[in-house]
Motif scaffolding. Structure first.
Motif, short mmCIF file in Angstrom:
data_model
loop_
_atom_site.label_atom_id
_atom_site.label_comp_id
_atom_site.label_asym_id
_atom_site.label_seq_id
_atom_site.Cartn_x
_atom_site.Cartn_y
_atom_site.Cartn_z
N LYS A 63 -4.35 5.33 -2.34
CA LYS A 63 -4.75 4.40 -3.14
C LYS A 63 -3.93 4.96 -4.85
N GLN A 64 -3.54 5.85 -4.59
CA GLN A 64 -2.00 6.29 -5.57
C GLN A 64 -1.28 5.72 -4.93
N SER A 65 -0.33 5.58 -6.32
CA SER A 65 0.44 5.02 -6.46
C SER A 65 2.23 6.39 -5.89
N ALA A 66 2.54 5.42 -5.75
CA ALA A 66 3.92 7.05 -5.50
C ALA A 66 4.49 7.39 -6.48
N GLU A 67 4.65 6.62 -7.80
CA GLU A 67 4.88 8.02 -8.40
C GLU A 67 4.07 8.79 -8.97
N GLU A 68 2.79 8.51 -8.97
CA GLU A 68 1.47 9.35 -9.28
C GLU A 68 0.73 10.46 -8.28
N ILE A 69 2.32 10.06 -7.10
CA ILE A 69 1.88 10.95 -6.18
C ILE A 69 3.17 11.75 -6.59
N VAL A 70 3.96 11.84 -7.15
CA VAL A 70 5.29 12.66 -7.29
C VAL A 70 5.08 13.70 -8.46
N ASP A 71 3.51 12.44 -9.43
CA ASP A 71 3.67 13.10 -10.85
C ASP A 71 2.60 14.60 -10.38
N LEU A 72 1.73 14.11 -8.94
CA LEU A 72 -0.13 15.95 -8.66
C LEU A 72 1.72 16.97 -8.37
N ILE A 73 2.48 16.61 -7.11
CA ILE A 73 3.17 17.25 -6.48
C ILE A 73 4.27 18.60 -8.16
N ILE A 74 4.55 17.33 -9.05
CA ILE A 74 5.23 17.98 -9.49
C ILE A 74 4.10 19.05 -10.17
N GLU A 75 3.22 19.01 -11.24
CA GLU A 75 2.58 19.55 -11.48
C GLU A 75 1.72 20.36 -10.49
N TYR A 76 1.91 20.59 -9.39
CA TYR A 76 1.08 21.55 -8.40
C TYR A 76 2.58 22.33 -8.26
N ARG A 77 3.65 21.81 -8.45
CA ARG A 77 4.21 23.30 -8.33
C ARG A 77 4.34 23.86 -9.53
N ARG A 78 4.48 23.74 -10.78
CA ARG A 78 4.41 23.73 -11.79
C ARG A 78 3.28 24.75 -11.97
N LYS A 79 2.34 24.42 -11.54
CA LYS A 79 1.21 25.31 -11.56
C LYS A 79 1.27 26.94 -10.81
N VAL A 80 2.02 26.75 -9.82
CA VAL A 80 2.22 27.51 -8.37
C VAL A 80 3.24 28.33 -9.16
N PHE A 81 4.24 27.78 -9.49
CA PHE A 81 5.35 28.79 -9.86
C PHE A 81 5.03 29.48 -11.31
N ASP A 130 1.34 -1.07 0.71
CA ASP A 130 -0.06 0.25 -0.18
C ASP A 130 0.59 1.67 -0.03
N THR A 131 0.13 2.00 -0.74
CA THR A 131 1.12 3.64 -0.66
C THR A 131 1.03 4.35 1.11
N VAL A 132 1.81 4.42 1.54
CA VAL A 132 1.44 5.17 2.54
C VAL A 132 3.00 6.75 2.28
N VAL A 133 2.04 7.69 2.84
CA VAL A 133 2.31 8.97 2.72
C VAL A 133 2.86 9.33 4.44
N ILE A 134 3.76 9.44 4.70
CA ILE A 134 4.43 9.71 5.56
C ILE A 134 4.23 11.49 6.29
N LEU A 135 3.60 12.47 6.78
CA LEU A 135 3.68 13.44 7.24
C LEU A 135 4.82 14.13 8.00
#
Length: 68
Positions: free
Chosen positions: A41-59, A27-32
């Motif tokens: 439910k998302q994979s680690a790779e999917e989460i990384v992609d979401l973070i990259i897209e979020y940072r691009r949007k902010v930038f 299971d994908t575990v996100v540690i804060l």
């Protein structure tokens, strides 16, 4: 914020700046940063992609003189 889905199917939004680590066990575990853990439910790779897209949007929203 990035949208994630918990194992019970509920959608929630997480500030990616709070993520310390992501593990797949399988299971994908996100540690804060505060030590709290979230299983999603998302994979680690999917989460990384979401973070990259979020940072691009902010930038993109920064004025040009603040981008460098």
């Amino acid at each position: 914020m990035i949208a994630l889905v918990s194992m019970n199917g509920s959608k929630f939004y997480l500030n990616p700046d709070l993520i310390y680590r992501i593990e797949e066990t399988p299971d994908t575990v996100v540690i804060l940063t505060d030590g709290k853990t979230l299983i999603v439910k998302q994979s680690a790779e999917e989460i990384v992609d979401l973070i990259i897209e979020y940072r691009r949007k902010v930038f993109r929203q920064l004025p040009k003189d603040e981008r460098n």
